[in-house]
Design a protein around this motif. Structure first.
Motif, mmCIF file in Angstrom:
data_model
loop_
_atom_site.group_PDB
_atom_site.id
_atom_site.type_symbol
_atom_site.label_atom_id
_atom_site.label_comp_id
_atom_site.label_asym_id
_atom_site.label_seq_id
_atom_site.Cartn_x
_atom_site.Cartn_y
_atom_site.Cartn_z
ATOM 1 N N ASN A 175 1.085 -0.932 0.189
ATOM 2 C CA ASN A 175 0.362 -0.185 0.146
ATOM 3 C C ASN A 175 1.221 1.002 -0.437
ATOM 4 O O ASN A 175 0.823 2.053 -0.967
ATOM 5 N N ILE B 104 1.048 4.437 -3.067
ATOM 6 C CA ILE B 104 1.002 5.532 -2.085
ATOM 7 C C ILE B 104 2.132 6.465 -2.858
ATOM 8 O O ILE B 104 2.055 7.598 -3.414
ATOM 9 N N ASP C 156 -5.502 5.538 -7.839
ATOM 10 C CA ASP C 156 -5.772 5.851 -6.398
ATOM 11 C C ASP C 156 -7.651 5.851 -6.043
ATOM 12 O O ASP C 156 -7.735 5.065 -6.863
ATOM 13 N N LYS C 157 -7.061 6.626 -5.817
ATOM 14 C CA LYS C 157 -9.026 6.293 -4.492
ATOM 15 C C LYS C 157 -9.940 6.759 -5.680
ATOM 16 O O LYS C 157 -10.978 5.761 -5.739
ATOM 17 N N ASN C 158 -9.451 7.246 -6.921
ATOM 18 C CA ASN C 158 -10.442 7.376 -7.888
ATOM 19 C C ASN C 158 -10.779 6.856 -9.170
ATOM 20 O O ASN C 158 -11.084 7.157 -10.251
ATOM 21 N N LYS C 159 -10.084 5.861 -8.951
ATOM 22 C CA LYS C 159 -9.580 4.542 -9.631
ATOM 23 C C LYS C 159 -8.545 5.176 -10.917
ATOM 24 O O LYS C 159 -8.493 4.757 -12.086
#
Length: 229
Positions: free
Chosen positions: A26, A30, A58-61
């Motif tokens: 992870n 990042i 990222d977190k929004n793909k």
């Protein structure tokens, strides 16, 4: 009893190791995302050589390549593509590197992605191609490339019921660059007769808006087509 304790100890060690590995992965993920965002080319290259996934999201793909594309970072994009980044990978709102580059008018990125497997059957959140928003925004160089790319669906109709030609007329302002866009589409063989959901053609829209030069291009195209028939 001693055997059970040994088994339990091994299980605990394995679980801890798995958590450590997961945490390390992870952190690596990042770090490489941040490196792409900060245009740290050498850091990204080193990470990829050590086995980092070129298609990390990222977190929004958003993929690394989409992040680089949104920054119009050709050098970073070239590096990522060389390490297997997918030019068609879509994020949660269906943007892909190829679709975004076309819409944004990033000509060199469009060329790069066409050379590395850009697909023409994946569409944006409006069910549109890379060409349609390029026409809407008057990105002449991108329109020239895509409209003349073998197999590209020039006449694709999006969710609004509009083709690339229709968007150039309806969402353009009739200025010279939109005249050029329309001419490019006509030269590429687009179907000028495809109407919108209300049955109105691009030519009819051009006339009603007073876009005389665009109307002239479409009238000439229609006359030539009818003459051949």
């Amino acid at each position: 009893m001693h055997y059970l304790l040994l088994v339990y100890s091994i299980w605990i060690l394995n679980a801890c190791q798995a958590k450590t590995n997961s945490a390390d992965m992870n952190t690596q993920r990042i770090n490489i995302i941040e490196a792409v965002e900060k245009n740290q080319l050498s850091v990204v290259e080193a990470g990829l050589k050590k086995g980092a996934d070129a298609n990390t999201t990222d977190k929004n793909k958003r993929s690394l390549l989409l992040i680089a594309t949104q920054a119009n970072n050709l050098q970073m994009a070239t590096l990522l593509v060389a390490h297997g980044a997918n030019v068609n990978q879509q994020d949660q709102i269906k943007d892909s590197p190829f679709l975004y580059a076309g819409a944004a008018g990033f000509t060199e990125l469009v060329k790069l992605f066409l050379a590395h497997g850009a697909r023409f059957d994946l569409f944006n959140r409006y069910n549109g191609t890379a060409l349609i928003p390029a026409c809407e925004r008057g990105h002449i160089d991108v329109v020239k490339i895509l409209a003349n790319t073998k197999g590209f669906p020039v006449d694709h109709v999006n969710r609004l019921g509009w083709t690339a030609l229709m968007e150039a007329v309806v969402l353009g302002n009739g200025s010279e660059k939109y005249v050029t866009v329309v001419q490019l589409l006509v030269n590429a063989g687009c179907n000028i007769q495809i109407p919108d959901h209300d049955g109105v053609t691009a030519l009819q829209h051009a006339r009603s808006r007073g876009y005389t030069e665009i109307a002239g291009v479409l009238e000439n195209a229609s006359a030539k087509k009818n003459g051949k028939e």
